[in-house]
Design an enzyme around this catalytic site. Sequence first.
Site, PDB file in Angstrom:
ATOM      1  N   HIS A  35       0.828  -1.215   0.000  1.00 54.05           N
ATOM      2  CA  HIS A  35       0.000   0.000   0.000  1.00 54.05           C
ATOM      3  C   HIS A  35       0.860   1.262   0.000  1.00 54.05           C
ATOM      4  O   HIS A  35       1.261   1.748   1.054  1.00 54.05           O
ATOM      5  CB  HIS A  35      -0.919  -0.015   1.228  1.00 54.05           C
ATOM      6  CG  HIS A  35      -2.044   0.972   1.129  1.00 54.05           C
ATOM      7  ND1 HIS A  35      -3.296   0.730   1.624  1.00 54.05           N
ATOM      8  CD2 HIS A  35      -2.105   2.220   0.601  1.00 54.05           C
ATOM      9  CE1 HIS A  35      -4.080   1.772   1.403  1.00 54.05           C
ATOM     10  NE2 HIS A  35      -3.373   2.691   0.792  1.00 54.05           N
ATOM     11  N   ASP A  56      -8.946   2.956  -3.469  1.00 59.16           N
ATOM     12  CA  ASP A  56      -8.338   3.532  -2.257  1.00 59.16           C
ATOM     13  C   ASP A  56      -8.147   5.035  -2.338  1.00 59.16           C
ATOM     14  O   ASP A  56      -7.805   5.590  -3.379  1.00 59.16           O
ATOM     15  CB  ASP A  56      -6.981   2.891  -1.966  1.00 59.16           C
ATOM     16  CG  ASP A  56      -6.361   3.478  -0.711  1.00 59.16           C
ATOM     17  OD1 ASP A  56      -6.985   3.349   0.350  1.00 59.16           O
ATOM     18  OD2 ASP A  56      -5.287   4.091  -0.820  1.00 59.16           O
ATOM     19  N   HIS A  91     -10.768   0.479   0.907  1.00 57.25           N
ATOM     20  CA  HIS A  91     -10.558   1.473   1.964  1.00 57.25           C
ATOM     21  C   HIS A  91     -11.901   1.590   2.678  1.00 57.25           C
ATOM     22  O   HIS A  91     -12.831   2.165   2.131  1.00 57.25           O
ATOM     23  CB  HIS A  91     -10.148   2.798   1.306  1.00 57.25           C
ATOM     24  CG  HIS A  91     -10.273   4.012   2.184  1.00 57.25           C
ATOM     25  ND1 HIS A  91      -9.191   4.779   2.528  1.00 57.25           N
ATOM     26  CD2 HIS A  91     -11.340   4.607   2.770  1.00 57.25           C
ATOM     27  CE1 HIS A  91      -9.592   5.786   3.293  1.00 57.25           C
ATOM     28  NE2 HIS A  91     -10.897   5.712   3.456  1.00 57.25           N
ATOM     29  N   ASP A 150       0.932   2.568   3.756  1.00 59.00           N
ATOM     30  CA  ASP A 150       0.061   3.651   3.267  1.00 59.00           C
ATOM     31  C   ASP A 150       0.896   4.923   3.048  1.00 59.00           C
ATOM     32  O   ASP A 150       0.455   6.036   3.363  1.00 59.00           O
ATOM     33  CB  ASP A 150      -1.102   3.920   4.227  1.00 59.00           C
ATOM     34  CG  ASP A 150      -2.218   4.737   3.584  1.00 59.00           C
ATOM     35  OD1 ASP A 150      -2.115   5.049   2.380  1.00 59.00           O
ATOM     36  OD2 ASP A 150      -3.184   5.054   4.289  1.00 59.00           O
TER      37      ASP A 150
END
Lengths: 440, 186, 323
Positions: free
Chosen positions: A64, A156, A183, A309
């Site tokens: 991610h 996402d 998400h 992320d």
Amino acid sequence: MSPRPLLIRGGRVVDPSQGIDAVLDVLVMEGKVALLGAGLDLPPEGRVLDARGMVVTPGLIDLHVHLREPGQEHKETIATGARAAAAGGFTAVCAMPNTDPPVDDPAAVGFVVAAGRRAGAARVYPVAALSVGLKGEALTEFGELVEAGAVAVTDDGRPVMDSGLMRLALEYAQAFGIPVADHPEDLTLSRDGSMNEGVVAARLGLRGKPNAAEEIHILRDLLLAELTGGRIHIQHVSTRLGVEAIRLAKARGVRVTAEATPHHLLLTDEAVDGYRTEAKMNPPLRSAQDRDAVREGLADGTLDVVATDHAPHHYDEKEAAFDDAPNGIVGLETALGLVYGHLVRGGVFDLPTMVERMSCAPARAFKLPGGTLRPGSVADVTVFDPEGVWICDPDRFLSKSRNTPFRGWRLQGKPRYTVVGGEVVWEASKGGGEGSVEKD
Amino acid sequence: MRAAERVRLLDRPAVERALARMARELVEKNGGTENLVLMGIHRRGVQLAALLREEIRKAEGVEVPLGSLDITFYRDDLMTIGPRPVVGESEVPPGGIDGKAVVIVDDVLHTGRTARAAMNELMDWGRPARILLCVLVDRGGREIPIQPDVVGKVQEDLPDAHVEVAVPDLDGELGAYLLRNPEKAP
Amino acid sequence: MTGGTSILGKDLVGLEPLSAAQIRTVLDTAEHFKDVSERRIKKLPILRGKTIVNLFFEPSTRTRVSFEFAQKRLSADTVNVAAGTSSVVKGETLVDTARNLEAMSIDMVVIRHPASGAAQFLGERISSNVINAGDGRHEHPTQGLLDLLTLRDHFRRIEGLKVCIVGDVLHSRVARSNLWGLTKLGAEVAFCGPRTLMPPRMEELGVTYFPRVEEALEWADAVNVLRLQLERMQGGYIPSLREYNRFWGITRARLEAAPRPVLVLHPGPMNRGVEIDSDVADGPQQVILKQVANGVAVRMAVLYLLAGGQPERARIVKEVVEA
């Protein structure tokens, strides 16, 4: 032209995919792992990587990251992101599709693949948009996207608000063997929230996003995965009930994998106090109870992978009132030092578990090469110094961006060599980045 | 650290004699007690003004109006010494000060800046016919052209010294003292 | 130049960071400024030569005028900057504004901004004193202080008072400043209103919650009635203003039903017939105009205290200047 043979000599090889945790040499030939053993000989023309005192693992994989290209190259490019990944010990990253324009057609996927190759650092795998234009209305062409190189689909940055569309995605993706990543956030509940709903938000006068906004979508996704038999990948789980729901779903045989981020493992919403925009991200930092549940979930395998992320932003975008600042922090160059230094050394889980969550499980979840040092597999290897300690200094990041709440933190577990396809794409002594700050 | 040297300038009887004389002089300068208003400057000036009023009452049988001034907001040194958290109250006597002969009463006259501030404040409250300045000790050292009209004692040429007046309500005694090495004093 | 540390610190961002002693100092100082309006010349020379910018990113005639009066009565030179919110990107403007102010060597900045934390953001980036005149839903400290002063004037104390804040607490910076100020000075605080307009987890802030206004009036010594923004109805927080008035409006009948006289405060501007009825707004139990008068005194006190120089030099200077 195949690379020179490599002999990674004398390190502690930790490879949960084979149940190995021993001091061994790793021989790499023609881009693949050739042999693991003690006292291996160096082939002609070969190079020795001295790994004595080091930990040698299958290359770390981050499922991610946001590399911002195309469209927001002032924040990050695929090349700078891939180099930052390599400097952080990652041999592969999965780039999210919420670029400008979004990665929702085969040409865009091909662009990411090509730019990733050109970077010559960590591998870059595109994750394609689930819906056309990330609008949440119509499915993208999963088959063609996969042919072009996409390894999963997601919207996402935004949730899939339409449950019917999510059901279709979970069903349609099965023909192409890819997971659907989500998400999880009910936007009607998180409304204009900019941080966790809790007492800190009440004090600061900031609107909160309740845990329920995330949990409702986690539960929905799990129900739809069970209904369809599809593979769901829940991104950045941040709440206790979210973890518990995934645990229950796994017990029921639902095909689910899930992520935990270093920041949700280590920080709480207290970090926002003082309107610190570098602690603003989505999902937001939650309570200590939630943080502990995410840790527990990662330790027991309910949460499969650590994903950063990585969300770079230009410094002046975060230099704003809290409500006006964008969400997200960079993570590629701090993840290993945080997870190893604070969670493994802190006794939350052991080193093989860390390697499982940062390499083996990510490879399995998105069916990526790597995640193992089994002879014959691709030679993606991470070598790090378990005693290497440094202080997080964002000014030394190879990423274009500096937005991290971990400035000044003590990190431990310093990347030494990052090997991709048998080539050393980054090494501490000359690669720049944080790992080059020699303090020992 | 050396203790400050403390020398008595005026003892109680001396202050009392001075106040009695000052009261007579004030009445004389004003041509009687009519329109006379006493305004003491916080804090010891207020006490001395009350004692002066008592002397005037003894001598003339008249109670002249009494008020007080806190000049904190009129100081010219706010930015160097910072605001005082505790501010006294300025109180104009019931008859006001317009057209009155207002006597500003203070314990010590030094640079003249306090008297200047007091006059500025008075002007903001109203328009006195006349302003008189009355101090117990004039220690010289003026930085602006201000002179007292009525003085208890003149003690000039006092570099590195500090004059302190003690009044019963605040200090439990009546007197005036000279402190040398005041910077070393606690 | 300013930059020294005053009794309140460099900036006044909120009441939450202040101690009870600091809050009392402001209130005590404000007492002395009340009588300035009784003087022939309603002006003190305290801030002579100081430049103050009133930087309003949101329209607010009442707060701006009150600050301006306070500044002018202290002889400061003031400039009003009203930044439109529609034509500019808020965040960028704030940073650039800070840099511009820094370049112009402004002594003090009074800021009103729609984003929570904007005053702190500015204060951390410029050396001028910053006074928060309302930031988003966070705090409005001078309003909190003037409410405290008004309550203290009436009851002669704050400690032990029961004060209920009625209405849209969720979106209210006035409510937060009241909460911190009142609790620090020993009052008990309650909130009342529909749960949709209450901050989640408010019990952790140490307040009591009354869902119905009758219960609040039975409990309270004073109520602070918040303005109900009309956009709350559009946001879906309440179904209608009519129903709001019916169940949470402060009416004469409700006040008369309370076991003892309840003092009514309102930060203004009022929506008559919504959160407060006219016969209460103009009635004997309200102190709304006293709040307005106290607003000027409190703001003068804050300006005066923040303008303070360097305390470490105070002792030396005292020896030179006669005390």
